[in-house]
Design a protein around this motif. Structure first.
Motif, PDB file in Angstrom:
ATOM      1  N   VAL A  47      13.508  44.834  43.810  1.00  0.00           N
ATOM      2  CA  VAL A  47      13.203  44.131  45.051  1.00  0.00           C
ATOM      3  C   VAL A  47      14.520  43.743  45.720  1.00  0.00           C
ATOM      4  O   VAL A  47      15.450  43.287  45.058  1.00  0.00           O
ATOM      5  N   GLU A  79      12.778  51.483  37.383  1.00  0.00           N
ATOM      6  CA  GLU A  79      11.900  50.904  38.384  1.00  0.00           C
ATOM      7  C   GLU A  79      12.730  50.413  39.566  1.00  0.00           C
ATOM      8  O   GLU A  79      13.856  49.931  39.403  1.00  0.00           O
ATOM      9  N   LYS A 139       6.150  50.546  39.690  1.00  0.00           N
ATOM     10  CA  LYS A 139       6.411  49.121  39.888  1.00  0.00           C
ATOM     11  C   LYS A 139       5.394  48.474  40.834  1.00  0.00           C
ATOM     12  O   LYS A 139       4.949  47.362  40.601  1.00  0.00           O
ATOM     13  N   CYS A 140       5.047  49.169  41.918  1.00  0.00           N
ATOM     14  CA  CYS A 140       4.133  48.565  42.885  1.00  0.00           C
ATOM     15  C   CYS A 140       2.785  49.281  42.890  1.00  0.00           C
ATOM     16  O   CYS A 140       2.705  50.488  42.703  1.00  0.00           O
ATOM     17  N   CYS A 176       1.863  52.467  45.498  1.00  0.00           N
ATOM     18  CA  CYS A 176       2.393  53.783  45.118  1.00  0.00           C
ATOM     19  C   CYS A 176       1.767  54.272  43.826  1.00  0.00           C
ATOM     20  O   CYS A 176       1.313  55.411  43.730  1.00  0.00           O
ATOM     21  N   ARG A 177       1.732  53.422  42.823  1.00  0.00           N
ATOM     22  CA  ARG A 177       1.233  53.827  41.511  1.00  0.00           C
ATOM     23  C   ARG A 177      -0.222  54.285  41.571  1.00  0.00           C
ATOM     24  O   ARG A 177      -0.600  55.299  40.983  1.00  0.00           O
ATOM     25  N   SER A 183       4.145  49.937  49.987  1.00  0.00           N
ATOM     26  CA  SER A 183       5.005  50.416  48.904  1.00  0.00           C
ATOM     27  C   SER A 183       6.364  49.728  48.936  1.00  0.00           C
ATOM     28  O   SER A 183       6.893  49.391  49.996  1.00  0.00           O
ATOM     29  N   LEU A 184       6.921  49.576  47.749  1.00  0.00           N
ATOM     30  CA  LEU A 184       8.184  48.860  47.611  1.00  0.00           C
ATOM     31  C   LEU A 184       9.376  49.676  48.091  1.00  0.00           C
ATOM     32  O   LEU A 184      10.373  49.123  48.533  1.00  0.00           O
TER      33      LEU A 184
END
Length: 550
Positions: A328, A325, A481-482, A485-486, A522-523
Motif C-alpha cells: 500500500v 504482494e 493481496k486485494c 483482483c484475486r 484493485s490495489l
C-alpha cells in the motif's frame, strides 16, 4: 508485519540474501524441502510460515515444481502463433507428462516454439533438434533476430569499449550531482516500463530522502508476453544498463545496485554478471570509484517466476524474501523501499537511455521524439510479422510505419494487435493509421503504449478465447493481496470459459460491473489494468462477441 520482516531480511544486507538462498535450495529438486526452509527461518529470525509462504508462491519454487525437467512457453505470442501444441507433443517423446512445466514468457516471441531445458532457452527450429540438445548440450539456444533503428540509433548503437563507453561517467564523478540530476530532468525521459513516470522526479525524491543506505533497483523482470526489448539490452547492451544504475546511484547517494533478472532469462543473468566483473576489473565499481568519494556495487537477484514482480513494490518484497504482494502506498519506495531504505526502481530501457543523455546532453535527447514523449522507443514485433524483430523508433513515429514499413506487414490475416503486454490495449487493425508511437497518442485513443510489445491476433483466433486467456493469465499471476483482483480475475475467466464450453450467455451488465470493480478497486495496475484490453475487445469486436453475451 511486513515492515518488521523487511528489517529482519536486511540484517545481513544483500550479500546474504534470503530470496537467493531459497532459490539455491530449489536447484536440486525444483523446490526447497520443509526442513531447509525451517533452517532459513531460524537463520533470519523470521517465522517458518514466512519462508514456506514465499517458496509456495513462485512457479520455480513451489512444491508443484518438484521433478520438472523441461518448461514450455505459454505466453500470448506463442499462444496466438499456435506453435506450442507441437512443442509439447515433441517433448512428450522424451519426457513424462509430469516432468513438463510452463514458463511465461521466454522472450522468443520473434520465432515462437519456445521451451527451456537445463538453464537454457530454445525456440524456432530447435524443437526439431531435441535429440541433439539432450545428448550434446549443444548451442541451439543461440537465436538471431532483426535489430534495427529507423532513425537515430541510441539504445541499439554498437558498444565500443569500456574506456570509451564509460568516459561520461568519469566526467560525471567530478560534477555536482545536483547538476547531473537537472540534466536528466531537462531531458524529459519518462519510464519505459509502462506508466511513463519521469525518471528525474524519481531520482529527485530519493535524493531528498534521508538515509545513510539507499538502493537503485533495475527491474529486469520483463514479464509482458511479446516483449523482449529488456532481454536484448541485458544480453547485448548490458553496460548501458549498468551505466544508468551507477549514475542513478551517484545522483541519489545510493551505494548499492540490485539487478532483478527474471528466471525466464537465464542467459541474461550470466551475461550481466560478466559485465559486472569487467567493471570491477577496471575499477569502475567498488569503494571510492576512480578516486572519488562515491562508492557503488552490484548484486544480481535471480527471480523465480512471477509476473507480479514487475510491479515495483512486489519486486521489493521479493528481494527481501517475502511473498511478492503489492504494498500500500504511501510510503513510496523513494522514501521507504528495500529493507525500509530509500529506493529507486526503474526498468531496463529507462536506465539504458541515461548514457546517451549524459554523453550527448539533454537537448540532444529532447530533440528526438515529441514534446511530451521525448527520445526513442524499442518496439518488439512477433513472429506473425514478415520482418519480426526489435526496432528502435523515434517517439511520434506513425504506428503504420512500424507495422507496414519496418515489420513488412503480416504473414497471415491479423485482426488486432495487443500492444503493451497483457494489460495493454487491444488495437484493431482499423486503428493502426490513426496512432503514433508515444504515450499521448495511445492514451488519448484508449490504449496503452507500455513496453511497446506487439502481439498479433490472427483473424481466425476467437476473441472470446483471447479474453479467457487474459483473465486466466491475470488470475494465475495475481499476488492475491486485494479482493477485486484475486476474485475478479478468476470470475472473469470462469465466465468466459463457461460461455465457450456451453450455451451460457454472459450478462453484459454484470460483466461490465466486474470490469469497473477491477479498475476502481484493485490495489495496483495488475487488476486495474486487465479491463482495458477486455473493454477494447468488447468495443471493437462487438459483432464477433455478441453470441456470447445477453
Amino acid at each position: 508485519m511486513s515492515k518488521n520482516l523487511s528489517e529482519l531480511s536486511g540484517r545481513k544486507g544483500l550479500s546474504e540474501n534470503l530470496f537467493n538462498k531459497i532459490g539455491e535450495l530449489a536447484l536440486p529438486d525444483g523446490t526447497p524441502s520443509i526442513e531447509e526452509l525451517d533452517k532459513l527461518a531460524a537463520e533470519f529470525l523470521i517465522g517458518k510460515a514466512n519462508t514456506y509462504g514465499t517458496a509456495s508462491f513462485y512457479d520455480f519454487l513451489k512444491p508443484e515444481n518438484k521433478g520438472k525437467k523441461v518448461y514450455v512457453c505459454n505466453g500470448t505470442a506463442c499462444l496466438c502463433a499456435g506453435t506450442q501444441d507441437h512443442v509439447i507433443e515433441s517433448l512428450k517423446q522424451e519426457f513424462k507428462v509430469d516432468e513438463i512445466g510452463h514458463m511465461t514468457c521466454l522472450g522468443r516471441c520473434h520465432e515462437n516454439s519456445a521451451f527451456h531445458i537445463d538453464g537454457k532457452n530454445y525456440s524456432g527450429k530447435s524443437i526439431s533438434a531435441l535429440d541433439d540438445i539432450l545428448k550434446n548440450n549443444s548451442n541451439h539456444n543461440q537465436d538471431q533476430y532483426t535489430v534495427k533503428a529507423s532513425g537515430k540509433a541510441v539504445l541499439t548503437q554498437a558498444f565500443t569499449a569500456i574506456d570509451e563507453f564509460y568516459a561520461p561517467l568519469k566526467k560525471v564523478l567530478h560534477q555536482d550531482a545536483a547538476l547531473v540530476l537537472e540534466e536528466i530532468k531537462l531531458s524529459g525521459l519518462r519510464g519505459r516500463g509502462g506508466a511513463g513516470f519521469p525518471i528525474g522526479s524519481k531520482l529527485e525524491f530519493c535524493r531528498a530522502a534521508k538515509g545513510d543506505t539507499k538502493f537503485i533497483i533495475c527491474n529486469a523482470d520483463e514479464g509482458d508476453p511479446g516483449a523482449y526489448s529488456d532481454r536484448y539490452l541485458l544480453e547485448q547492451q548490458p553496460h548501458a544498463v549498468l551505466f544508468g544504475m551507477i549514475v542513478s546511484g551517484f545522483i541519489t547517494g545510493a551505494t548499492y545496485g540490485v539487478v532483478y533478472i527474471r528466471a525466464e532469462y537465464p542467459e541474461a543473468a550470466v551475461i550481466v554478471q560478466e559485465a559486472i566483473n569487467q567493471l570491477r576489473d577496471e575499477g569502475l565499481i567498488g569503494k571510492n570509484i576512480l578516486g572519488s568519494d562515491f562508492s557503488f556495487d552490484f548484486k544480481i537477484i535471480r527471480a523465480q517466476g512471477s509476473y507480479i514482480c514487475g510491479e515495483e513494490t512486489a519486486l521489493i518484497n521479493s528481494i527481501e524474501g517475502q511473498r511478492p504482494e503489492v504494498r500500500v502506498r504511501p510510503p513510496y519506495p523513494a522514501q521507504q523501499g528495500l529493507f525500509n531504505k530509500p529506493t529507486v526502481v526503474n526498468n531496463v530501457e529507462t536506465l539504458a537511455a541515461l548514457h546517451f543523455i549524459l554523453e550527448e546532453g539533454a537537448t540532444a535527447w529532447k530533440s528526438i521524439g515529441t514534446e511530451k514523449s521525448s527520445g526513442t522507443k524499442l518496439v518488439c514485433l512477433d513472429s506473425l510479422f514478415k520482418n519480426p524483430g526489435l526496432y528502435e523508433v523515434e517517439m511520434g513515429t506513425p504506428l503504420s510505419v512500424v507495422v507496414n514499413d519496418l515489420g513488412g506487414g503480416f504473414k497471415k490475416p491479423v485482426k488486432a494487435l495487443q500492444i503493451g503486454g497483457p494489460l495493454g490495449g487491444l488495437v484493431p487493425i482499423s486503428k493502426i493509421d490513426s496512432l503514433t508511437v508515444d504515450f499521448e497518442s495511445f492514451s488519448s485513443n484508449g490504449f496503452l503504449l507500455g513496453h511497446a510489445s506487439v502481439v498479433s491476433i490472427p483473424e481466425d483466433f476467437p476473441m472470446i478465447k483471447f479474453i479467457e486467456h487474459l483473465f486466466d493469465f491475470a488470475s494465475y499471476e495475481s499476488c492475491g493481496k486485494c479482493f477485486p483482483c484475486r476474485l475478479g480475475t478468476k470470475r472473469g475467466q470462469e465466465l468466459a470459459t463457461k460461455a465457450i464450453q456451453s450455451d451460457y450467455k454472459i450478462d453484459k451488465a454484470l460483466f461490465t460491473d466486474l470490469l469497473t470493480t477491477l479498475e476502481k478497486g484493485s490495489l495496483c495496475a495488475h487488476g486495474g489494468g486487465i479491463p482495458l484490453p477486455v473493454r477494447n475487445a468488447m468495443k471493437y469486436f462487438e459483432k464477433e462477441l455478441e453470441q456470447f453475451f445477453k
